[in-house]
Design a protein around this motif. Structure first.
Motif, PDB file in Angstrom:
ATOM      1  N   THR A   1       0.904  -1.336   0.173  1.00  0.00           N
ATOM      2  CA  THR A   1       0.037   0.117   0.040  1.00  0.00           C
ATOM      3  C   THR A   1       0.891   1.367   0.107  1.00  0.00           C
ATOM      4  O   THR A   1       0.679   2.131  -0.838  1.00  0.00           O
ATOM      5  CB  THR A   1      -0.847   0.075   1.073  1.00  0.00           C
ATOM      6  OG1 THR A   1      -1.558  -1.038   1.279  1.00  0.00           O
ATOM      7  CG2 THR A   1      -1.870   1.276   1.149  1.00  0.00           C
ATOM      8  N   ILE A   2       1.916   1.132   0.775  1.00  0.00           N
ATOM      9  CA  ILE A   2       2.956   2.365   0.991  1.00  0.00           C
ATOM     10  C   ILE A   2       3.660   2.630  -0.490  1.00  0.00           C
ATOM     11  O   ILE A   2       3.622   3.740  -1.096  1.00  0.00           O
ATOM     12  CB  ILE A   2       3.728   1.928   1.853  1.00  0.00           C
ATOM     13  CG1 ILE A   2       3.291   2.330   3.344  1.00  0.00           C
ATOM     14  CG2 ILE A   2       4.958   3.423   1.859  1.00  0.00           C
ATOM     15  CD1 ILE A   2       4.107   1.767   4.354  1.00  0.00           C
ATOM     16  N   ILE A   3       3.971   1.539  -1.025  1.00  0.00           N
ATOM     17  CA  ILE A   3       4.692   1.504  -2.324  1.00  0.00           C
ATOM     18  C   ILE A   3       3.496   2.084  -3.471  1.00  0.00           C
ATOM     19  O   ILE A   3       3.677   2.961  -4.430  1.00  0.00           O
ATOM     20  CB  ILE A   3       5.430   0.368  -2.896  1.00  0.00           C
ATOM     21  CG1 ILE A   3       6.446  -0.063  -2.021  1.00  0.00           C
ATOM     22  CG2 ILE A   3       5.535   0.056  -4.149  1.00  0.00           C
ATOM     23  CD1 ILE A   3       6.724  -1.164  -2.122  1.00  0.00           C
ATOM     24  N   ALA A   4       2.302   1.690  -3.547  1.00  0.00           N
ATOM     25  CA  ALA A   4       1.394   2.078  -4.388  1.00  0.00           C
ATOM     26  C   ALA A   4       1.048   3.327  -4.196  1.00  0.00           C
ATOM     27  O   ALA A   4       0.925   4.261  -5.136  1.00  0.00           O
ATOM     28  CB  ALA A   4      -0.028   1.137  -4.400  1.00  0.00           C
ATOM     29  N   LEU A   5       1.047   3.945  -3.026  1.00  0.00           N
ATOM     30  CA  LEU A   5       0.750   5.382  -2.609  1.00  0.00           C
ATOM     31  C   LEU A   5       1.794   6.248  -3.281  1.00  0.00           C
ATOM     32  O   LEU A   5       1.677   7.559  -3.815  1.00  0.00           O
ATOM     33  CB  LEU A   5       0.408   5.739  -1.292  1.00  0.00           C
ATOM     34  CG  LEU A   5      -0.805   5.139  -0.764  1.00  0.00           C
ATOM     35  CD1 LEU A   5      -0.913   5.548   0.884  1.00  0.00           C
ATOM     36  CD2 LEU A   5      -2.009   5.913  -1.609  1.00  0.00           C
ATOM     37  N   ALA A   6       2.945   5.862  -3.054  1.00  0.00           N
ATOM     38  CA  ALA A   6       4.310   6.585  -3.270  1.00  0.00           C
ATOM     39  C   ALA A   6       4.171   6.670  -4.752  1.00  0.00           C
ATOM     40  O   ALA A   6       4.776   7.778  -5.279  1.00  0.00           O
ATOM     41  CB  ALA A   6       5.693   5.903  -2.666  1.00  0.00           C
TER      42      ALA A   6
ATOM     43  N   THR B   1       1.735   9.300  -6.073  1.00  0.00           N
ATOM     44  CA  THR B   1       2.081  11.081  -5.946  1.00  0.00           C
ATOM     45  C   THR B   1       3.324  11.288  -6.579  1.00  0.00           C
ATOM     46  O   THR B   1       3.523  12.280  -6.809  1.00  0.00           O
ATOM     47  CB  THR B   1       2.328  10.982  -4.320  1.00  0.00           C
ATOM     48  OG1 THR B   1       3.337  10.051  -4.129  1.00  0.00           O
ATOM     49  CG2 THR B   1       1.185  10.787  -3.712  1.00  0.00           C
ATOM     50  N   ALA B   2       4.150  10.149  -7.197  1.00  0.00           N
ATOM     51  CA  ALA B   2       5.524  10.504  -7.965  1.00  0.00           C
ATOM     52  C   ALA B   2       5.395  10.639  -9.276  1.00  0.00           C
ATOM     53  O   ALA B   2       6.181  11.029 -10.083  1.00  0.00           O
ATOM     54  CB  ALA B   2       6.400   9.389  -7.489  1.00  0.00           C
ATOM     55  N   GLU B   3       4.139  10.359  -9.744  1.00  0.00           N
ATOM     56  CA  GLU B   3       3.798  10.581 -11.317  1.00  0.00           C
ATOM     57  C   GLU B   3       3.839  11.830 -11.653  1.00  0.00           C
ATOM     58  O   GLU B   3       3.335  12.755 -11.201  1.00  0.00           O
ATOM     59  CB  GLU B   3       2.559   9.645 -11.543  1.00  0.00           C
ATOM     60  CG  GLU B   3       2.628   8.279 -11.651  1.00  0.00           C
ATOM     61  CD  GLU B   3       1.278   7.606 -12.087  1.00  0.00           C
ATOM     62  OE1 GLU B   3       0.625   8.246 -12.906  1.00  0.00           O
ATOM     63  OE2 GLU B   3       1.179   6.379 -11.925  1.00  0.00           O
TER      64      GLU B   3
END
Length: 75
Positions: free
Chosen positions: A5-10, A13-15
């Motif tokens: 979940t943390i990787i997916a959220l990161a 937002t990084a796109e």
């Protein structure tokens, strides 16, 4: 929160969807300015031998060359 979940959220937002051509245009401008500056330096050395022809003639008169030594240093 899980690691996934943390990787997916990161990643969300990084796109960054921007104008890639506009962001990289500066590199082309910098390269162009560098090449123009180098070209100006190269052109500044044009006709240098003719600017100092009087010095070359004076040296040739002061140091006569033996015809046997003319060439690439071969005896």
């Amino acid at each position: 929160m899980t690691l996934a979940t943390i990787i997916a959220l990161a990643t969300e937002t990084a796109e960054h969807h921007g104008n890639v051509q506009g962001e990289t245009f500066v590199f082309g401008v910098i390269a162009f300015v560098v090449f123009v500056a180098l070209g100006a330096v190269t052109l500044s050395y044009r006709n240098v031998a003719n600017r100092h022809a009087h010095k070359a003639e004076a040296y040739a008169k002061a140091h006569p060359v033996d015809q046997a030594q003319v060439g690439h240093g071969h005896h």
